[in-house]
Design a protein around this motif. Structure first.
Motif, mmCIF file in Angstrom:
data_model
loop_
_atom_site.group_PDB
_atom_site.id
_atom_site.type_symbol
_atom_site.label_atom_id
_atom_site.label_comp_id
_atom_site.label_asym_id
_atom_site.label_seq_id
_atom_site.Cartn_x
_atom_site.Cartn_y
_atom_site.Cartn_z
ATOM 1 N N UNK A 395 0.846 -1.204 0.000
ATOM 2 C CA UNK A 395 0.000 0.000 0.000
ATOM 3 C C UNK A 395 0.878 1.251 0.000
ATOM 4 N N UNK A 396 2.022 1.152 -0.676
ATOM 5 C CA UNK A 396 2.995 2.229 -0.648
ATOM 6 C C UNK A 396 3.369 2.609 -2.075
ATOM 7 N N UNK A 397 3.042 3.852 -2.449
ATOM 8 C CA UNK A 397 3.279 4.258 -3.832
ATOM 9 C C UNK A 397 4.756 4.206 -4.198
ATOM 10 N N UNK A 398 5.643 4.245 -3.191
ATOM 11 C CA UNK A 398 7.068 4.232 -3.514
ATOM 12 C C UNK A 398 7.617 2.816 -3.595
ATOM 13 N N UNK A 432 -2.041 -0.644 10.288
ATOM 14 C CA UNK A 432 -2.821 0.484 9.777
ATOM 15 C C UNK A 432 -4.289 0.074 9.724
ATOM 16 N N UNK A 459 -0.909 2.239 14.230
ATOM 17 C CA UNK A 459 0.014 3.276 13.766
ATOM 18 C C UNK A 459 1.162 2.592 13.040
ATOM 19 N N UNK A 460 1.840 3.298 12.195
ATOM 20 C CA UNK A 460 2.946 2.714 11.452
ATOM 21 C C UNK A 460 4.233 3.431 11.827
ATOM 22 N N UNK A 461 5.249 2.696 12.323
ATOM 23 C CA UNK A 461 6.504 3.370 12.692
ATOM 24 C C UNK A 461 7.203 3.918 11.454
ATOM 25 N N UNK A 462 7.941 5.007 11.651
ATOM 26 C CA UNK A 462 8.644 5.591 10.506
ATOM 27 C C UNK A 462 10.039 5.003 10.355
ATOM 28 N N UNK A 477 3.061 6.117 16.725
ATOM 29 C CA UNK A 477 1.918 6.844 17.254
ATOM 30 C C UNK A 477 0.689 5.946 17.195
ATOM 31 N N UNK B 29 -4.330 7.814 4.080
ATOM 32 C CA UNK B 29 -5.181 6.819 4.734
ATOM 33 C C UNK B 29 -4.846 6.644 6.204
ATOM 34 N N UNK B 30 -4.244 7.703 6.800
ATOM 35 C CA UNK B 30 -4.083 7.775 8.248
ATOM 36 C C UNK B 30 -3.276 6.625 8.841
ATOM 37 N N UNK B 31 -2.185 6.263 8.180
ATOM 38 C CA UNK B 31 -1.339 5.228 8.770
ATOM 39 C C UNK B 31 -0.510 5.800 9.912
ATOM 40 N N UNK B 32 -0.363 7.131 9.947
ATOM 41 C CA UNK B 32 0.380 7.854 10.994
ATOM 42 C C UNK B 32 1.869 7.562 10.984
ATOM 43 N N UNK B 33 2.398 7.105 9.839
ATOM 44 C CA UNK B 33 3.844 6.880 9.760
ATOM 45 C C UNK B 33 4.562 8.223 9.935
ATOM 46 N N UNK B 50 -0.338 13.772 10.730
ATOM 47 C CA UNK B 50 -1.432 13.019 10.110
ATOM 48 C C UNK B 50 -2.773 13.615 10.517
ATOM 49 N N UNK B 83 6.200 8.878 3.498
ATOM 50 C CA UNK B 83 4.749 8.717 3.354
ATOM 51 C C UNK B 83 4.439 7.743 2.229
ATOM 52 N N UNK B 84 3.628 6.674 2.494
ATOM 53 C CA UNK B 84 3.337 5.702 1.446
ATOM 54 C C UNK B 84 2.337 6.167 0.397
ATOM 55 N N UNK B 85 1.712 7.313 0.590
ATOM 56 C CA UNK B 85 0.717 7.735 -0.385
ATOM 57 C C UNK B 85 1.066 9.070 -1.033
#
Lengths: 655, 171, 293
Positions: A395-398, A432, A459-462, A477, B29-33, B50, B83-85
């Protein structure tokens, strides 16, 4: 000159057509045209009495052209073709005029103009009908044999279904053993069956089925021929072991001194240079890895040869090429996990204790590198805190922009693995969404929610940082509680994205099938034809058509086998009548048509000293691209010749 | 009190996307990464990129601007990088900052000062006398550095910048 | 390789962070670089992005147009200026409509914008243009026994859509320079993190907490010094170090902070006075002793 005698039938289709125009009036108008012997209107032409009208009229009035003005040909073309056939007339002297989807359904707000349009459409069809001529189809015998490419659970299921239905199957697998990814798993969700326990009986069945020829450690070299008659060349890679002599005793593997990092154990364990993929491998015949064998690289050792009790080691073995003739091909080549070292922020590949979900499966497996103990990779000790991160790369455009479909439930299953192996461990899941859509999935998710010392953080860690002692730290978070949580973990498990297997593109081009988003194989219709491809006779089974979990793979694979059986069961295959044909007097052999044809159905041959194009009637799909490309009009398409098409266009233009 | 659905609007999102340019705040989509790794969120717990994007999508522009929280962004661009989006929260915040100044809401005092100075002199501050560890006061001249450059065509510079950023200066 | 550059100082360096300008002017010519005075070049607009994005683009485009008049590449010492100029080049390339608007504004000032200026930052100048080998060959006072941390600063690394001096996945250029100078270095958590400078106008105390955390990590990893190439980062790590100490109530929170040009200058034999080292607020004397200067 042939005496053209046309019958025209205007359907009411209940109120669908008759509610907008007056079919009686239309039929009357048409009946006044020259060569229209009879023009009728009827409530439901597709019904039995409706069809009988056509059959009786053909016989009574000697009709030799039939026009049915009704719904779209995609609905009832075959219905009316069969009716015409029953009356003894060639079915390609029938023309369908779509006055429903293309007239009364779209212009129902203007009945007057619509009726005028309907009359014009039928008039044009009448003029076109003059130029119709009888067409035939050819039948070709079909090989009642199938090739299944890929020996994972998808290939195994398809092969067994076909074999049990009485068809001969060649199962080609590129690795030493069949079993695929499922053989690498410890347990399957949501029932937590032992993966190998449910898989190996099927593997044994495949290995011993009289109708299945298992070609392991082999690859497809090329694919030629046409649907129902494919010629496939398979390369049996050199394995340096004579499999006919080998008894599978395993002494060679035991004695081999060279250790190699094991692919099957996802880099966490070792195998030998001569090896079985795993203890329950089928076929139970080892292969020698030429890039790591001490003899084949450096000319020393030969221990396996010395100890083999039946002298099966053969260092002079060459690869073998087998030519197979099959009627259908099933593509079941599965997937690979995404190279998640590309997400450098998570440190996979740099930090020892960051592993993939598949690696955790190997740790958890009883036949894995740690015999089922879940440990830190850095020091082999039990972890106190394990973090599981979902959507690593998905689910990541990159990276990979689609959902992997299985990651959420895999993550929850991995919570279970960790708690079972290390009951006191703290487990943190960073998600997520939790997509628990399948049968039994929500129940499983509920069970995981109830476990002690398990924290589901939305939440997704960076970024993950490695500490000096090899442990990992990150901030995440939690939107459920509005808390910023700092996690210190001994082991981090990444549920990775999924991608088509790395050599898929090459194979796909050999098969000439399309791919869709993400590179997975493209099915013919996303809802209604999940296993068919644009090439008749080639079917998709399992993950290669898109991410799925095991129950869906098995169902999909069964559908593929069933489609293949349907294709081969008649024993023959019929070509389409709407194929291209060449007027050899006009053709100059320039070859433009051959270069354009997407199905490689046209070849340029030399006859009586000149080049001329020839169409393979079984490969031709009737797309018409060649017709458009021909500079001299030498190549035409049956049922859509220039005269047939242009006559209709001119009639419409005249109005 | 629940918020009436009529209150929510996406009409500002178009304007914000124009300012943002190539990224896609609408796809969040609010993943909050972003928030998980945000430099500012580590010390200012109210600052959550986010959340700012989510509120922007619902139309809470006024509230975000008036709260001043948007000036907490450290523009480290980590959120944009990971950011994934391709939402790029930092650019949404920059757009909100721009809109704030357009609507006459003043930025933090220090930035107002910088704006005023840039218009007048071309630099965000006048050359300072700095203190060394031995409590000496050193100026640019003391260091034998060449004279400070004047902006090219200073009158045109003042004119243009007064128009572009004058509203945000503290005059 | 052409080594003649327009010296672009931006705002912060010529008005406060004099040490960077002093050390750059002293060191770079010794490495074969010719620095040309960049008349008319003032603020790039980076600190004012938040007020008006178009104003920022106009200000950076103006600098680029002025550089085109000289026909020389631009050496930006500050991370912020570097990213400003390069991001402007990128945006104007992608957005021909905006480029026309900006060109019109510049035409009124008799400036033309072709948007083909080459911009280079201190890190690339040292690592790529001059080359690590050349620097190594000029070292007379190797920094042996010193473990120095590289602190590139977030704008030397991001945004990655435009060319940046340091690679986001593996920022090693400053590391390579440190090693060429004879020093030791290693990776540490959040090396590519932010110093918090842009947050100063909003909440100075919390902004300093961010850089204080960085200093804490550097001390934990046993570094003798940290080197940076950005005046903002220097301001936060060096000038604000005293405040950081009292904020975190930790007197041990001190570490020498130097500019990359100052570090190179020391290794190639220049004196601390020539490099503006008396202007650094952090205890640089500690390492000066170690390398016997």
């Amino acid at each position: 000159m042939e005496d053209v005698r046309i019958g025209v039938y205007v359907c009411h289709c209940g109120k669908n057509i008759a509610g907008v125009i007056n079919p009686r009036k239309v039929a009357d108008t048409i009946s006044k045209l020259p060569h229209v012997i009879i023009a009728r209107d009827y409530l439901y032409m597709c019904s039995s009495p409706g069809q009988d009208l056509i059959v009786e009229d053909i016989r009574k009035h000697n009709l030799n052209r039939v026009i049915v003005a009704a719904c779209s040909p995609s609905m009832h073309l075959h219905t009316f073709q069969n009716a015409v056939k029953r009356a003894g007339l060639n079915p390609y002297l029938l023309e369908i005029v779509n006055i429903r989807e293309q007239a009364t359904w779209v212009h129902d707000d203007n009945p007057e103009k619509t009726e005028k349009k309907v009359i014009e459409l039928i008039k044009a069809a009448v003029e076109r009908a003059f130029h119709l001529y009888p067409l035939t189809t050819e039948t070709f015998p079909v090989e009642k044999k199938s090739l299944v490419i890929g020996g994972g659970i998808a290939g195994i299921k398809a092969a067994l279904d076909l074999a049990n239905a009485g068809y001969k199957v060649y199962l080609v697998e590129k690795r030493q053993s069949i079993g695929g990814k499922m053989a690498q798993f410890d347990k399957t969700f949501p029932t937590l069956d032992c993966a190998q326990c449910i898989l190996t009986p099927l593997m044994v069945e495949v290995g011993s089925h009289p109708n299945i020829t298992l070609l392991a450690y082999s690859e497809v070299e090329d694919v030629n021929g046409s649907p129902g008659n494919f010629t496939v060349r398979v390369k049996l890679k050199a394995r340096y072991v004579n499999w006919d002599k080998c008894t599978g005793c395993g002494t060679c593997v035991e004695k081999c001194p060279k250790k190699v990092v094991s692919d099957f154990d996802e880099g966490l364990g070792f195998r030998k240079a001569i090896y079985f993929e795993f203890p329950q491998a089928i076929p139970r015949k080892p292969v020698i890895d030429a890039e790591n064998c001490l003899y084949l690289t450096r000319g020393i050792c030969r221990v396996c040869e010395r100890f083999c009790p039946v002298g099966a080691i053969d260092f002079n073995q060459q690869p073998e090429l087998l030519e197979l003739k099959v009627g259908t091909i099933i593509v079941a080549v599965g997937f690979d996990i995404y190279d998640v070292s590309k997400l450098y922020e998570y440190g996979y590949g740099r930090y020892k204790n960051v592993i993939t979900g598949l690696q955790l499966e190997r740790l958890s497996s009883a036949n894995g590198p740690t015999k089922g103990r879940i440990v830190k990779i850095s020091d082999g000790k039990e972890p106190k805190t394990v973090a599981i991160i979902l959507c690593a790369g998905s689910r990541d455009e990159k990276h990979v922009n689609y959902c992997c479909r299985v990651g959420c439930i895999l993550g929850l299953k991995h919570v279970y693995y960790v708690k079972k192996a290390v009951p006191d461990a703290k487990v943190v899941v960073c998600y997520t969404d939790i997509r628990a859509f399948g049968k039994g999935f929500e129940e499983f998710y509920r069970k995981i929610r109830s476990l002690d010392n398990v924290y589901l953080i939305r939440g997704r860690p960076m970024e993950i940082f490695e500490n000096k002692d090899g442990s990992l730290s990150f901030d995440v978070y939690d939107s459920n509680t509005d808390l910023m949580v700092h996690v210190d973990a001994d082991l981090v498990v990444l549920e990775t994205a999924v991608v088509p297997p790395k050599d898929w593109e090459e194979l796909r081009r050999k098969l000439k099938i399309s791919c869709g988003p993400g590179g997975f194989a493209l099915e013919l219709h996303p809802k209604l034809k999940p296993v068919e491809t644009t090439v008749d006779g080639i079917y998709l089974a399992g993950f290669i058509q898109g991410p799925k979990d095991i129950p869906d793979v098995v169902a999909h694979s069964g559908a593929a086998a069933s489609a293949a059986i349907a294709f081969m069961s008649k024993g023959y295959v019929e070509s389409t009548p709407y194929i291209a044909f060449v007027d050899e007097d006009i053709c100059s052999g320039c070859g433009i048509c051959a270069s354009i044809c997407p199905f490689e159905a046209i070849s340029i041959e030399v006859e009586e000293g000149r080049r001329v194009a020839k169409v393979d009637s079984i490969k031709c799909k009737g797309c018409g691209a060649c017709v458009g490309s021909c500079p001299s009009g030498a190549i035409q398409q049956h049922y859509f010749t220039d005269i047939q098409v242009l006559t209709e266009v001119e009639a419409l233009a005249r109005g | 009190m629940p918020i009436a659905i009529e209150v929510l609007t996406s009409k500002h999102l178009l304007r914000i996307r124009e300012i943002v340019g190539f990224q896609h705040p609408e796809y969040c989509y609010q993943c909050a990464k972003c928030t998980s790794g945000c430099t500012s969120a580590k010390v200012i717990s109210e600052y959550k990129p986010h959340l700012i994007v989510a509120l922007t999508k619902l139309g809470y522009i006024d509230e975000l601007i008036k709260s001043g929280i948007i000036w907490a962004c450290s523009e480290c661009w980590k959120c944009s990088e990971f950011c994934p989006q391709e939402v790029s929260p930092v650019e949404v915040v920059l757009a909100l900052k721009n809109i704030a100044c357009m609507l006459g809401v003043k930025p933090p005092k220090a930035i107002q000062e910088m704006a005023k100075n840039v218009i007048e002199t071309g630099y965000i501050q006048n050359p300072m006398n700095i203190t060394t560890k031995d409590f000496e006061l050193i100026s640019r001249e003391d260091l034998n550095l060449p004279q400070l450059k004047e902006p090219y065509k200073p009158d045109k510079w003042k004119e243009k910048l007064k128009l572009l950023i004058g509203g945000a200066s503290n005059e | 390789m052409n080594k003649k550059f327009l010296l672009y100082l931006g705002c912060t360096i010529p008005t406060k962070q004099y040490a960077y300008e002093v050390s750059a002017r002293a060191v770079l010519p010794k490495l074969g670089v010719e620095l040309v005075e960049f008349e008319g070049a003032t603020c790039c607009g980076f600190p004012l992005k938040g007020i008006n994005k178009n104003a920022w683009i106009y200000m950076s485009a103006r600098i680029l147009a002025l550089a085109e008049q000289y026909g020389l590449p631009v050496l930006a010492l500050c991370n912020g200026c570097d990213v400003s100029l390069r991001e402007t080049i990128f945006i104007l390339n992608k957005h021909p409509g905006l480029k026309d608007e900006i060109s019109k504004m510049l035409e009124e000032e008799e400036l033309e914008l072709k948007n083909n200026t080459r911009v280079v930052h201190t890190i690339e100048l040292l690592h790529d243009t001059i080359g690590v080998k050349k620097i190594k060959s000029l070292v007379v006072k190797p920094l042996t026994t010193l473990k120095i941390a590289s602190y590139p600063g977030c704008h030397a690394i991001r945004p990655t859509e435009i060319p940046r001096p340091e690679n986001a996945k593996n920022p090693v250029k400053i590391d390579n320079i440190i090693k060429a100078l004879g020093g030791e270095t290693e990776d540490y958590p959040d090396k590519s993190g932010c110093c918090g400078a842009t947050m100063l106008p909003y909440d100075a105390e919390n902004a300093i907490r961010i850089s204080a955390g960085k200093i804490r990590t550097l001390k934990d990893y046993g570094f003798d010094a940290v080197v940076t190439s950005c005046p903002y980062c220097m301001e936060m790590l060096d000038a604000k170090q005293e405040i950081a100490k009292s904020l975190l109530e930790d007197e041990e929170l001190s570490i020498p902070v130097l500019y990359l040009t100052q570090l190179v200058g020391l290794a190639i034999g220049l004196k601390p006075g020539e490099l503006g080292l008396d202007l650094n607020m952090s205890p640089v004397e500690d390492i000066l002793e170690k390398i016997e200067v």
